[in-house]
Design a protein around this motif. Structure first.
Motif, PDB file in Angstrom:
ATOM      1  N   SER A  61      -6.372  -2.039   2.605  1.00 30.56           N
ATOM      2  CA  SER A  61      -5.611  -1.018   3.322  1.00 30.56           C
ATOM      3  C   SER A  61      -6.328  -0.470   4.540  1.00 30.56           C
ATOM      4  O   SER A  61      -5.748   0.270   5.318  1.00 30.56           O
ATOM      5  CB  SER A  61      -5.342   0.152   2.379  1.00 30.56           C
TER       6      SER A  61
ATOM      7  N   PRO B 114       0.830  -1.195   0.000  1.00 33.15           N
ATOM      8  CA  PRO B 114       0.000   0.000   0.000  1.00 33.15           C
ATOM      9  C   PRO B 114       0.872   1.256   0.000  1.00 33.15           C
ATOM     10  O   PRO B 114       2.074   1.153   0.161  1.00 33.15           O
ATOM     11  CB  PRO B 114      -0.755  -0.124   1.329  1.00 33.15           C
ATOM     12  N   GLY B 115       0.219   2.397  -0.191  1.00 37.00           N
ATOM     13  CA  GLY B 115       0.926   3.664  -0.014  1.00 37.00           C
ATOM     14  C   GLY B 115       1.184   4.425  -1.282  1.00 37.00           C
ATOM     15  O   GLY B 115       1.920   5.404  -1.260  1.00 37.00           O
TER      16      GLY B 115
ATOM     17  N   ASN C  60      -5.506   5.810   4.542  1.00 36.95           N
ATOM     18  CA  ASN C  60      -5.774   4.442   4.999  1.00 36.95           C
ATOM     19  C   ASN C  60      -4.741   4.053   6.054  1.00 36.95           C
ATOM     20  O   ASN C  60      -3.536   4.141   5.798  1.00 36.95           O
ATOM     21  CB  ASN C  60      -5.678   3.462   3.835  1.00 36.95           C
TER      22      ASN C  60
ATOM     23  N   ALA D  70      -1.818   1.872   4.985  1.00 39.36           N
ATOM     24  CA  ALA D  70      -0.880   2.560   4.094  1.00 39.36           C
ATOM     25  C   ALA D  70      -0.051   3.573   4.883  1.00 39.36           C
ATOM     26  O   ALA D  70       1.160   3.714   4.654  1.00 39.36           O
ATOM     27  CB  ALA D  70      -1.642   3.250   2.973  1.00 39.36           C
TER      28      ALA D  70
END
Ligand SMILES: Nc1nc2c(c(=O)[nH]1)N[C@H]1C(S)=C(S)[C@@H](COP(=O)(O)OP(=O)(O)OC[C@H]3O[C@@H](n4cnc5c(N)ncnc54)[C@H](O)[C@@H]3O)O[C@H]1N2
Ligand code: MOO
Length: 427
Positions: free
Chosen positions: A384, A298-299, A318, A321
């Motif tokens: 996430s 994520p991210g 999120n 994330a």
């Protein structure tokens, strides 16, 4: 990475139409642009745990300060002993003894031995010590079962550290081991960097402080207490900027305060491209953007920028994330800014306890933990928003950009939370 790099037929795990910066490239940019920002102060060694050395430390005295006994036994001059054919020897016991803190005030004559205890300074006339278990005493005579090697059981002055030797270098984090060494050989106080001040800001109209009652459409703010906990593990001073609504003026004011009071700002939320994603818009329009939109999951909406000169990590909202980006980017950035140096954990290559095929071009960080047999098992979902997976896991499994397939049993990189300096969480 741009669309021009892509072959026909999309095998990439990222939306088209955007420039995606690879994790390593974003790291390199941060490393190039950032440098230590914290001042220095002197602290007593006993209070220095968790602090970072700002200058090399030289020994002001040797360790050990004088030659001393390593065992309880008898000290003698090796050259003065004449063993018999069976290797044993007979020596006369000298009256008196040497003990730690109570040196023997005299010289041990040739052919004689002195009772000497562990830690006692070695008196004149002694260059070798025999263990008391290897000696029998009879009416003032000492029989050695076997003569030890010359110099046996004796610690030389300065064998651990000599006066003037560099014993610790700038950037070392002071822990129990370093405090023991400094207490033995170092000055009574040392130059350390001041703690890094990090501001944290949550953004979003839907957020309420954790624990507060919620109206429909509202959500507890998980990110700010989470970030505060990480920053406490990282020995940072926290500047809590609270929670800003989705309003550019409010976010601008919070960023201004963060830039005035902190060395680094962590925001969460509003990092993407939606109508209410004001953080990325502000960082882009009024900050100095270093990278935005990272080829990771994520991210991926992560924004790396400066606000009034102060570095900002614009984390995605999120919570998963935000957590992963804080470890992957916040950890090395905090190291560099605080004088520890840039450090990206490499983790361990361990057998995968799962199998999958994947799209290339993006780096995945899966919440993962180790099975009883030591293989890496991912959390049941990559969603996430599934905060429960963070605590279920004990680290992150990293799937590199060019990896198309993970076969069960093949090596996979596992990054334990502890490698990112987290003290909490399961092992
Ligand atoms: N069209 C696109 N939409 C989205 C993309 C994209 O590339 N194109 N990326 C998605 C990804 S990936 C992420 S991650 C999210 C994050 O974007 P934002 O940083 O703008 O986050 P928000 O929209 O503000 O929030 C996302 C989510 O997280 C909740 N949230 C926010 N702050 C907190 C907090 N402090 N504590 C708990 N939960 C929080 C928020 O309510 C949202 O549910 O964007 C995707 N969209
Ligand atoms: O990849 Mo986003 O960063 O959480 O869903």
């Amino acid at each position: 990475m741009t669309d021009g790099d892509r072959p026909a037929g999309d095998c990439y795990g990222l939306p088209r139409g955007v420039h995606w910066t690879p994790v390593d490239a974003a790291h390199a940019e941060l490393r190039k642009q950032l440098s230590p920002v914290v001042g220095q102060e002197r602290v007593p060694v006993a209070d220095a745990a968790g602090r970072v050395l700002a200058a090399d430390v030289a020994a002001v005295r040797p360790n050990p300060p004088a030659a001393n006994a390593a065992v309880d036994g008898y000290g003698f001059s090796y050259a003065s002993v004449s063993p018999t054919a069976d290797g044993s020897a007979l020596l006369q016991r000298v009256a008196g003894r040497a003990a730690a803190g109570h040196p023997f005030d005299g010289s041990v004559p040739a052919g004689a031995a002195l009772r000497i205890l562990t830690g006692a300074p070695v008196p004149a006339g002694v260059d070798t010590i025999i263990l008391q278990e290897d000696v029998t005493e009879d009416d003032g005579s000492l029989r050695f079962a076997a003569v030890p090697k010359p110099g046996a059981n004796l610690r030389a002055a300065g064998e651990d550290a000599q006066t003037g030797a560099t014993v610790l270098t700038a950037g070392t984090v002071i822990g129990a081991a370093e405090i023991a060494l400094l207490a033995a050989v170092g000055p009574s106080d040392i130059a350390v960097y001041r703690p890094l001040r990090v501001a944290i800001l949550s953004t979003g109209d839907e957020l309420r402080p954790a624990g507060a009652p919620l109206s429909p459409g509202q959500l507890p703010d998980s990110n700010r207490p989470m970030l505060a906990a990480i920053l406490r593990d990282w020995d940072c001073q926290i500047v809590d900027l609270g929670c800003a609504p989705d309003d550019p003026a409010a976010i601008r004011a919070a960023l201004d305060r963060g830039a005035a009071e902190a060395d680094l700002i962590l925001t969460s939320g509003g990092a993407s491209t939606g109508d209410e994603d004001h953080v990325s818009a502000l960082l882009q329009a009024e900050g100095a953007l270093m990278a935005w939109r990272i080829a990771m999951k994520p991210g991926r909406p992560l924004a790396l920028s400066r606000w009034r000169g102060v570095p900002v990590l614009g984390l995605p909202g999120n919570p998963v994330a935000a957590f992963v980006c804080t470890l992957v980017f916040g950890y090395p950035v905090r190291g560099l800014l605080s004088g520890r140096g840039w450090h990206v954990p490499q983790g361990l290559m361990l057998p995968a306890g799962f199998a999958r095929t994947r799209k290339i071009g993006r780096r995945d960080y899966l919440r993962a933990r180790l099975d009883a047999d030591g293989s890496v098992v991912p959390f049941r979902s990559e969603g996430s928003g599934l905060i429960s997976g963070l605590g279920w896991a004990s680290g992150l499994a990293c799937l590199e950009e060019d990896r198309r397939e993970v076969m069960a049993g093949s090596p996979v990189r596992f990054l334990p939370y502890a490698a990112f300096g987290l003290r909490t969480g399961s092992a």
